[in-house]
Design an enzyme around this catalytic site. Sequence first.
Site, PDB file in Angstrom:
ATOM      1  N   HIS A 254       0.210  -1.135   0.073  1.00 23.61           N
ATOM      2  CA  HIS A 254      -0.471   0.213  -0.112  1.00 23.61           C
ATOM      3  C   HIS A 254       0.864   1.387   0.335  1.00 23.61           C
ATOM      4  CE1 HIS A 254      -4.369   1.619   1.010  1.00 23.61           C
ATOM      5  NE2 HIS A 254      -2.809   2.696   1.706  1.00 23.61           N
ATOM      6  N   GLU A 255       1.718   1.473   0.757  1.00 23.86           N
ATOM      7  CA  GLU A 255       2.708   2.974   1.352  1.00 23.86           C
ATOM      8  C   GLU A 255       3.418   2.683  -0.091  1.00 23.86           C
ATOM      9  OE1 GLU A 255       2.159   4.697   2.922  1.00 23.86           O
ATOM     10  OE2 GLU A 255       0.473   3.345   4.523  1.00 23.86           O
ATOM     11  N   HIS A 258       2.016   4.514  -2.626  1.00 24.60           N
ATOM     12  CA  HIS A 258       1.970   5.580  -2.487  1.00 24.60           C
ATOM     13  C   HIS A 258       3.335   6.480  -2.757  1.00 24.60           C
ATOM     14  CE1 HIS A 258      -2.047   6.867  -0.595  1.00 24.60           C
ATOM     15  NE2 HIS A 258      -2.029   5.626   0.167  1.00 24.60           N
ATOM     16  N   GLU A 284      -4.656   7.678  -2.898  1.00 24.94           N
ATOM     17  CA  GLU A 284      -5.740   7.047  -2.769  1.00 24.94           C
ATOM     18  C   GLU A 284      -5.883   5.474  -4.020  1.00 24.94           C
ATOM     19  OE1 GLU A 284      -5.705   6.203   0.737  1.00 24.94           O
ATOM     20  OE2 GLU A 284      -6.034   4.569   1.226  1.00 24.94           O
TER      21      GLU A 284
HETATM   22 ZN    ZN Z   1      -3.330   5.276   1.845  1.00 22.82          ZN
END
Ligand code: ZN
Length: 489
Positions: A254-255, A258, A284
């Site tokens: 997830h990171e 980003h 996101e």
């Molecule tokens: Zn996030």
Amino acid sequence: MTAYSELMSFQRTTEALAQIAGRLGWDQETMMPRGAAAQRGDEMAAIEEVLHARRTDPRIADWLEKAVAVDPASHANLRKIRRAFERNIRVPPLLAAELARVTSVAQGVWAEARAKEDVGAFLPVLEQVVKLRREEGQALAQGGDVYDALLNDYEPGAKAADLAAMFGKLRPRLVALREAVLAAEPAPVLAGAFDEAGQLALSRELALAFGYDLDRGRIDKAVHPFSSGSGADVRITTRTNPVDPFNCFYSTIHEVGHAAYEQGIAPEHALTPVGQGVSMGVHESQSRIYENQIGRSRAFTGWLFGRMRDVFGDFGVSDEETFYRAVNRVHDGFIRTEADEVQYNLHVLLRFDLEQALMRGDLLVGDLEAAWNDRFLADFGFAVDKPSNGCLQDVHWSVGLFGYFPTYTLGNVYAGCLHQAMRAAIPDLDDDLARGDTSRATGWLRAAVQVHGGLHEPVDLIAGAVGFAPGEGPLLDYLEAKFGGLYGI
Ligand code: ZN
């Protein structure tokens, strides 16, 4: 020098200082000695004071009046600088200072109230935060919608009414899907030993597999995973859990989503307003498509299964198909950040509706807990057992983040649209993913979304990338097909 180049030279220094402030924040969560907390507070306040003075410097108004855009980048930079400047001078300095003071107190009060399961201890300071943010929203909106004004800090151009209409179509299908999945036979859970060194090594391998550039980034441990920075220095954090390695792996992916967005922006935009992710929703969308549509796909989990067997030995799952079900296990839970793909957005929609009502004065702070618990029961079918599992679970409202929550679901909606377009563009993508190779997927996202940084408005960026007007349909179709297959419904 032209007015534009003078303005941009001033802006570059402001952007550099903002990066430094961000790195102080990163340091606070990863490296800072415990005894330095009070001094760090002074250091952060000092740099914020410098930043605020620069962001409201009256020379910006003169430069903006005279500056001429000559290309898409200068056009977008001027638009962003003008929008931010107008925003910053609309908020009276005393209100800004009071908001900073109250939210820093409120965060501590929230943490203590949550630890003691005492909603009543938090409500008075939340009341102050709500009042101050509403005043700020009124100052920003200038007669327009207060909630929209706050929302636009995170998602430029978005309107709460449009989001509410879209979310209104999401909610009933998600509730129905949730009920059907939970009535089916439950998915298996892992049973094994997952040592920390193995988790960190494999999470690093996953970060590299998803295209994270460690020459311009680094991975450290923190209590809550986050990514920080832009341009040539984009750092992420992760955490481990001895019984749940997926927590480590999927928060890392997830990171990385980003971070890859920030690392993927064309380098000529570095330290300019265009050189950052364009909105929280688009941000996101990248983290969620990396994590879910790619990272939790049948093909990619087949590769991850093999790697986990190499690193951890046997963990009670015998084949790829069972592993895929374990990765995508749906189960009852109270906590948004731990929720699976089916239920995650229901948690967000609950907060979106409640925070709008709080901001518009339709819900009193004193009635928040009851409203939360009623809505939770309606959507999830069981009752909240304690405040830390209910209205005290998220930090956002204590620090004044009203208008932020809907960007989580908007990001998932955008991820659904991007996924549909990406699969159409790369029909044999699963052949790569089954080998742990995400390069064509991440390369497609880089070219379609990431490289543009803040050049386009968020909705235009996604529409341009996918070739249709973004909506909730692709996300719902994807979720119903995936979980319908997984749970035989
Ligand atoms: Zn996030």
